[in-house]
Each structure stands twice: as structure tokens, then as C-alpha cells.
Design an enzyme around this catalytic site. Structure first.
Site, mmCIF file in Angstrom:
data_model
loop_
_atom_site.group_PDB
_atom_site.id
_atom_site.type_symbol
_atom_site.label_atom_id
_atom_site.label_comp_id
_atom_site.label_asym_id
_atom_site.label_seq_id
_atom_site.Cartn_x
_atom_site.Cartn_y
_atom_site.Cartn_z
ATOM 1 N N THR A 77 -30.452 -4.061 37.556
ATOM 2 C CA THR A 77 -29.723 -4.917 36.775
ATOM 3 C C THR A 77 -28.926 -4.193 35.486
ATOM 4 O O THR A 77 -28.032 -4.472 35.206
ATOM 5 C CB THR A 77 -30.531 -6.184 36.474
ATOM 6 O OG1 THR A 77 -30.645 -6.832 37.579
ATOM 7 C CG2 THR A 77 -29.554 -7.163 35.452
ATOM 8 N N ASN A 167 -27.515 -8.597 50.195
ATOM 9 C CA ASN A 167 -29.180 -9.035 50.008
ATOM 10 C C ASN A 167 -29.484 -10.493 50.801
ATOM 11 O O ASN A 167 -30.677 -10.569 51.167
ATOM 12 C CB ASN A 167 -29.687 -8.956 48.449
ATOM 13 C CG ASN A 167 -28.762 -9.992 47.668
ATOM 14 O OD1 ASN A 167 -27.563 -9.834 47.592
ATOM 15 N ND2 ASN A 167 -29.597 -10.857 47.068
ATOM 16 N N SER A 216 -32.704 0.243 43.508
ATOM 17 C CA SER A 216 -33.834 -0.276 42.686
ATOM 18 C C SER A 216 -35.172 -0.019 43.675
ATOM 19 O O SER A 216 -35.272 -0.023 44.802
ATOM 20 C CB SER A 216 -33.811 -1.666 42.650
ATOM 21 O OG SER A 216 -34.904 -2.257 41.736
ATOM 22 N N CYS A 343 -32.934 -19.950 40.964
ATOM 23 C CA CYS A 343 -33.732 -21.146 40.477
ATOM 24 C C CYS A 343 -32.993 -21.409 39.177
ATOM 25 O O CYS A 343 -33.211 -20.817 38.210
ATOM 26 C CB CYS A 343 -35.023 -20.683 40.439
ATOM 27 S SG CYS A 343 -36.337 -22.083 40.139
HETATM 28 N N1 PLP Z 1 -28.465 -6.102 43.570
HETATM 29 C C1 PLP Z 1 -28.967 -7.017 44.786
HETATM 30 C C2 PLP Z 1 -28.283 -6.810 46.122
HETATM 31 C C3 PLP Z 1 -30.265 -7.274 44.582
HETATM 32 O O1 PLP Z 1 -30.821 -7.717 45.799
HETATM 33 C C4 PLP Z 1 -30.963 -7.049 43.655
HETATM 34 C C5 PLP Z 1 -32.480 -7.743 43.258
HETATM 35 O O2 PLP Z 1 -32.646 -8.651 44.036
HETATM 36 C C6 PLP Z 1 -30.178 -6.629 42.292
HETATM 37 C C7 PLP Z 1 -28.834 -6.159 42.507
HETATM 38 C C8 PLP Z 1 -31.058 -6.436 40.973
HETATM 39 O O3 PLP Z 1 -32.200 -5.720 41.224
HETATM 40 P P1 PLP Z 1 -33.230 -5.631 39.915
HETATM 41 O O4 PLP Z 1 -34.287 -6.368 40.514
HETATM 42 O O5 PLP Z 1 -33.854 -4.062 40.182
HETATM 43 O O6 PLP Z 1 -32.705 -5.666 38.665
#
Ligand code: PLP
Length: 392
Positions: A77, A167, A216, A343
Site C-alpha cells: 500500500t 487478489n 508484498s 469491512c
Molecule cells: N494489492 C493487492 C492485489 C493485494 O491483495 C493487497 C493486499 O491484500 C495489496 C495490494 C496491499 O498490500 P499490503 O497489505 O502489503 O499493503
């Protein structure tokens, strides 16, 4: 919540447990590598050398072309915010410097199924309007429709951000390389969210047009608190914070060297069994989905018709069932999954991603995301199916 049964974790797309080997490695790094890499003395030099070595190892493991530089951040993020906001603010200040005028209203090319780290960032930026490439009901982005959209834009497109894989549904952006090449010809930098993609047995489709690629640690059995941005050295962006010269001034603040090194250690584990894990994940996915279809023939598996889907996830709707209630029931019988949603104010909203794909509210509301990793056993899937069957 307490249950007598052994818990089964099927939420690997949310986060993963830390690999026991990495817990041990982390303790070693914390004990031995505590110097500040900006210090010129011995402890600092050791920390700096190992930090640079970790970056080289990541570069080699992911076959990153030489034109890229590795940056560490605390989360994806943070990395995505830095890049997205940073590219826009660089362009704004350049415009001000060169023509003493403000950057005119600009577009930011993306999709409505991006993770909130991208979606919300684009929505919140001043003077930026999102330009969304359409996603179909199978979660697929059409490159031709994206090309048309870009060609017909009457306002400048400042940058683009498109995920390598979703995701929630696992749908892979199969045409990422072509899209990147096309955007390159239009001088539109492309920032790729690779968080769901890395470590799922598929190589990164490097292209001249990919200006940055982010992933990440915590999705890869590496502890939380570290993410990597692989950035083309030609990409101009302003940092989110100002401070010291760390990370080429793009991410100031003393580096967390032990954790950064652990990313390279963790990626080594990922890459050592990449092929084997890929087969394992596909086996779990096809077994889970075919058995679930036998148990409950009315289920709908989202993204199943997409040309390419990650093997680590099944996003399933159970028509006529409340996804929120089922999620709670699953938790009570010892299964951790996800409703694939944000949520808000204590209530589980139907997933924006599924809604934007054009699914009915009922299908979105009855969806559950099951996801697994290289550490998930087939016997756990079997047991999860048994427990799930008892709830349907
Ligand atoms: N992008 C995707 C596709 C994700 O699934 C996530 C987290 O679930 C993020 C970005 C954000 O990652 P982080 O938890 O390292 O901030």
C-alpha cells in the site's frame, strides 16, 4: 473463537503464516545485522553491503532487467501510494517549473477491480480523474478495448496502474505485456500491482512499458512489514515523505535491514520450488473445485472462464446463501476463508470487485474466497470440504 477441531487456513490471499525457516533466519539477522547502513563504520558497512546484496538477490531471482532499481517499503500500500501519487506530483511540479502553469485536468488509467491500495489512491488524488478500462463478467480486461479507450481520450493520461492478477478472483491480466508495450509507445508509465501474482508459479512478463512492479512479503510466508517496488530508473516520481537520503531519497528513514534481507531469503524459498508449488497449487484448485461442484452443483466459480487464473484461489458463490453467514459458520467449524470484501462499520459489504465485474448483488453477496499456498496440504482441503458440506 474456539473450536475443538484443528483449524484449516484457507485465506492465503489475505496473508500467510511465516515460514519456520524464515523465523529462524530473522532471529539470526536481528542478532547479527543491527548496524545503520548510513553509518560509515564497520557495523554500518556490513549492514549496507548485506542490504545491497539482498537487492541483487531479488533482482536475480525475479530475472529483473538491469534498467530497474529495487526499493523496500513497509507495505505494498505504501509502495503503490508513493508511486501513484509520486508520478502525479512529479508531473505537476514539472509543469509548474516549465510553464508556470498548473497541470491541466488529467486522467489516470486503471480498472475498477484494482485493490483498494490503487483504487482508493486514484479516487482521492486532486485534479485526477480515473479512466477505467472495462472488465467483463469473467474478470477479464480486453486489451483492444483498453487501446481504444486510450486512443480516444481527449484529456492527457498521466499514468496507468493495472494489476498483474486479481487478489479476489485470481484472474491474471494475460495481456499485460502487450498493454505495457502499447502504453510505452504513448509515453504513459505503467505501475503494476503484482501482490497477488508473485509466488504463484508464473514468471513476471517484463516489458519496456512496465515502469514499476510491486509485491508484498506477507503473501509469501515472509513476515508483515515489508514490500518491494521494482522501479525503472527512468521513472520520475516524488517521494511521499521527505527526510534522509535512504533508498535514493525515495523512501527516507532508516532501513529495516534484517527484514529486507529476509525478503531475499523468502524469495529464495519461493523460487526453489516454483515449478513444484505451481503444480501443487493447481492440483489443490482443481480438486477443491471439482469436489465442491459435486457437493453443491449450483455453485458459481468466478473467473473460471478467464483464459488464465491463479492456481491459489477459488472465489465461489453459493446461490441462496448469505456469504457473511456462511463465513461465520465456516469460522465456527474451524475454517478461515474470506468474503472477499471490505469491512466497513462492522458490516461486510459485497465485494466491489465482483460487483464491478457485473455480477448480480445476490451472487456477490453469497461469495466466499478460498485461497491456499504452497504450505497447504491436500488433506486440509479434504477436511475443509467435509466441514463445508455439513453446513450446506
Ligand atoms: N494489492 C493487492 C492485489 C493485494 O491483495 C493487497 C493486499 O491484500 C495489496 C495490494 C496491499 O498490500 P499490503 O497489505 O502489503 O499493503
Amino acid at each position: 473463537m474456539k473450536t475443538d477441531k484443528k483449524r484449516i487456513y484457507l485465506d492465503a490471499h489475505a496473508t500467510t503464516s511465516v515460514d519456520p525457516f524464515l523465523i529462524q533466519k530473522y532471529a539470526e539477522h536481528l542478532e547479527k545485522i543491527w548496524g545503520n547502513p548510513s553509518s560509515v563504520h564497520y557495523e554500518g558497512r556490513i549492514a549496507k553491503a548485506l542490504l545491497l546484496d539482498a537487492k541483487r538477490r531479488i533482482q536475480t531471482l525475479l530475472q529483473v532487467p538491469k534498467r530497474y532499481e529495487i526499493f523496500f517499503f513497509s507495505t505494498a500500500t505504501e509502495a503503490l501510494n508513493t508511486l501513484l501519487q509520486g508520478v502525479v506530483s512529479y508531473k505537476k511540479s514539472k509543469k509548474k517549473r516549465e510553464s508556470h502553469s498548473e497541470l491541466a485536468r488529467s486522467l489516470f488509467l486503471s480498472t475498477e477491480v484494482e485493490h483498494a491500495a490503487v483504487y482508493e489512491t486514484i479516487c482521492k488524488m486532486d485534479d485526477i480523474e480515473p479512466l477505467y478500462a472495462p472488465i467483463d463478467i469473467d474478470g477479464v480486461l480486453s486489451k483492444n478495448r483498453l487501446f481504444d479507450l486510450v486512443e480516444s481520450a481527449s484529456v492527457p493520461i498521466v499514468a496507468a496502474s493495472i494489476m498483474a492478477a486479481n487478489n479476489e478472483t485470481g484472474v491474471v491480466t494475460s495481456d499485460l505485456q502487450d498493454i505495457a508495450d502499447f502504453l510505452h509507445t504513448k509515453s504513459i508509465p505503467l505501475i503494476v500491482d503484482g501482490v497477488a501474482f508473485v509466488g504463484r508459479g508464473i514468471d513476471i512478463p517484463w516489458s519496456e512499458g512496465i515502469s514499476a512492479f510491486v509485491f508484498s512479503g506477507h503473501k509469501l510466508h515472509i513476515p508483515k512489514g515489508v514490500a518491494v517496488a521494482i522501479v525503472d530508473k527512468r521513472l520520475r516520481f516524488q517521494p511521499l515523505f521527505f527526510g534522509g537520503p535512504q533508498e535514493s531519497t525515495k523512501r527516507p528513514g532508516t532501513e529495516n535491514v534484517p527484514l529486507d534481507i529476509l525478503v531475499a531469503d523468502g524469495l529464495e524459498l519461493v523460487m526453489a520450488s516454483h515449478q513444484k508449488d505451481r503444480e501443487h497449487l493447481y492440483e489443490l484448485q482443481s480438486y477443491f473445485e471439482s469436489r465442491l461442484e459435486e457437493i453443491c452443483p449450483s455453485i458459481v466459480i468466478h473467473g473460471k472462464k478467464a483464459p488464465h487464473r491463479l492456481p491459489s484461489v477459488s472465489n465461489v458463490s453459493f446461490p441462496g446463501v448469505s456469504g457473511e453467514d456462511l463465513l461465520i459458520q465456516l469460522d465456527l467449524v474451524g475454517i478461515s476463508a474470506s468474503h472477499g470484501s471490505a469491512c466497513s462499520s462492522g458490516s461486510l459489504e459485497p465485494s466491489r470487485v465482483l460487483m464491478k465485474m457485473g455480477l448480480t448483488y445476490e451472487l456477490c453477496d453469497s461469495s466466499i474466497r478460498f485461497s491456499w499456498s504452497r504450505r497447504t496440504q491436500k488433506s486440509e482441503i479434504d477436511e475443509a470440504l467435509l466441514r463445508l458440506k455439513s453446513l450446506l
